[in-house]
Design a protein around this motif. Structure first.
Motif, PDB file in Angstrom:
ATOM      1  N   HIS A 123      35.103  36.846  14.428  1.00  0.00           N
ATOM      2  CA  HIS A 123      34.002  36.290  13.649  1.00  0.00           C
ATOM      3  C   HIS A 123      33.016  37.413  13.414  1.00  0.00           C
ATOM      4  CE1 HIS A 123      30.645  33.920  12.314  1.00  0.00           C
ATOM      5  NE2 HIS A 123      31.382  32.822  12.335  1.00  0.00           N
ATOM      6  N   VAL A 124      32.526  37.533  12.201  1.00  0.00           N
ATOM      7  CA  VAL A 124      31.624  38.624  11.852  1.00  0.00           C
ATOM      8  C   VAL A 124      30.400  38.672  12.766  1.00  0.00           C
ATOM      9  CG1 VAL A 124      30.323  37.390  10.067  1.00  0.00           C
ATOM     10  CG2 VAL A 124      30.603  39.880   9.902  1.00  0.00           C
ATOM     11  N   GLN A 125      29.950  37.525  13.260  1.00  0.00           N
ATOM     12  CA  GLN A 125      28.760  37.524  14.122  1.00  0.00           C
ATOM     13  C   GLN A 125      28.998  38.247  15.443  1.00  0.00           C
ATOM     14  OE1 GLN A 125      27.847  33.360  14.863  1.00  0.00           O
ATOM     15  NE2 GLN A 125      28.550  33.538  16.953  1.00  0.00           N
ATOM     16  N   ASN A 126      30.253  38.443  15.820  1.00  0.00           N
ATOM     17  CA  ASN A 126      30.569  39.140  17.061  1.00  0.00           C
ATOM     18  C   ASN A 126      30.676  40.647  16.889  1.00  0.00           C
ATOM     19  OD1 ASN A 126      32.674  36.381  17.762  1.00  0.00           O
ATOM     20  ND2 ASN A 126      30.687  36.749  18.700  1.00  0.00           N
ATOM     21  N   MET A 136      30.567  41.785  27.258  1.00  0.00           N
ATOM     22  CA  MET A 136      31.898  42.010  26.687  1.00  0.00           C
ATOM     23  C   MET A 136      31.709  42.628  25.310  1.00  0.00           C
ATOM     24  SD  MET A 136      34.901  39.234  25.718  1.00  0.00           S
ATOM     25  CE  MET A 136      35.748  39.158  27.289  1.00  0.00           C
ATOM     26  N   SER A 137      32.492  43.634  25.013  1.00  0.00           N
ATOM     27  CA  SER A 137      32.489  44.209  23.665  1.00  0.00           C
ATOM     28  C   SER A 137      33.712  43.690  22.917  1.00  0.00           C
ATOM     29  CB  SER A 137      32.550  45.744  23.751  1.00  0.00           C
ATOM     30  OG  SER A 137      33.838  46.150  24.206  1.00  0.00           O
ATOM     31  N   SER A 158      31.468  34.469  22.472  1.00  0.00           N
ATOM     32  CA  SER A 158      30.219  34.853  21.817  1.00  0.00           C
ATOM     33  C   SER A 158      29.074  35.076  22.796  1.00  0.00           C
ATOM     34  CB  SER A 158      29.799  33.806  20.786  1.00  0.00           C
ATOM     35  OG  SER A 158      30.611  33.913  19.651  1.00  0.00           O
ATOM     36  N   ARG A 159      28.959  34.229  23.782  1.00  0.00           N
ATOM     37  CA  ARG A 159      27.864  34.383  24.733  1.00  0.00           C
ATOM     38  C   ARG A 159      27.988  35.698  25.494  1.00  0.00           C
ATOM     39  NH1 ARG A 159      27.099  29.629  28.721  1.00  0.00           N
ATOM     40  NH2 ARG A 159      27.573  28.664  26.745  1.00  0.00           N
ATOM     41  N   LEU A 160      29.188  36.005  25.968  1.00  0.00           N
ATOM     42  CA  LEU A 160      29.408  37.258  26.694  1.00  0.00           C
ATOM     43  C   LEU A 160      29.165  38.466  25.788  1.00  0.00           C
ATOM     44  CD1 LEU A 160      32.644  36.372  28.682  1.00  0.00           C
ATOM     45  CD2 LEU A 160      30.318  36.575  29.581  1.00  0.00           C
ATOM     46  N   ILE A 161      29.609  38.367  24.553  1.00  0.00           N
ATOM     47  CA  ILE A 161      29.427  39.467  23.603  1.00  0.00           C
ATOM     48  C   ILE A 161      27.933  39.645  23.310  1.00  0.00           C
ATOM     49  CG2 ILE A 161      29.879  40.232  21.240  1.00  0.00           C
ATOM     50  CD1 ILE A 161      32.669  38.820  21.530  1.00  0.00           C
TER      51      ILE A 161
END
Length: 151
Positions: A40-43, A20-21, A12-15
């Motif tokens: 996860h939808v948040q990503n 990161m995609s 998540s942090r990288l995204i």
């Protein structure tokens, strides 16, 4: 037979930082030789059908299965915030179904205060039941995560 999956929330942090995609994540899953990937939808920065088509194609191109699709819901919130939580669940049902997820993972949530514990439990049970009924309409099972990261 054991099947191994990787989870986008681990990155998540990288995204979030744009390092990161989701497509990079799926490529990493292939490089790690896992069988599937959970999202996860948040990503996901975009929930449009066009973007979701690209994700489905990336799963196929990398030979991965969709293992779980997750949305962070909190049905323990006061009644005036239930509509927003249910809207998140409905959107996740749509996205998870489109991606071909075999399971939608949701959270019950937490009471806003100790004094509201029983009422929050009742709201959470009703919200989860309602989400399950909606998901059942499209044949998507719902799994309840048993933690919420809240005190």
């Amino acid at each position: 037979m054991i099947r191994i999956s990787n989870y986008s929330l681990n990155y998540s942090r990288l995204i979030a930082q744009g390092q990161m995609s989701i497509f990079d994540f799926l490529a990493l899953c292939r490089k790690l030789d896992v069988d599937g990937a959970s999202l996860h939808v948040q990503n996901l920065p975009d929930l449009s059908t066009e973007y979701l088509k690209r994700i489905r194609r990336a799963y196929l191109d990398h030979g991965l299965s969709v293992t779980v699709f997750t949305v962070s819901t909190n049905f323990g919130v006061p009644q005036d915030r239930q509509k927003a939580e249910f809207a998140k669940a409905l959107e996740a049902i749509r996205v998870g179904t489109f991606l071909g997820a075999p399971l939608l993972r949701v959270f019950a949530g937490s009471p806003p205060s100790e004094a509201d514990r029983q009422a929050a439990f009742d709201r959470a049970a009703a919200g989860i039941r309602r989400a399950c009924e909606e998901a059942a309409q499209v044949g998507l099972p719902v799994g309840l995560q048993n933690h919420n990261h809240l005190a």
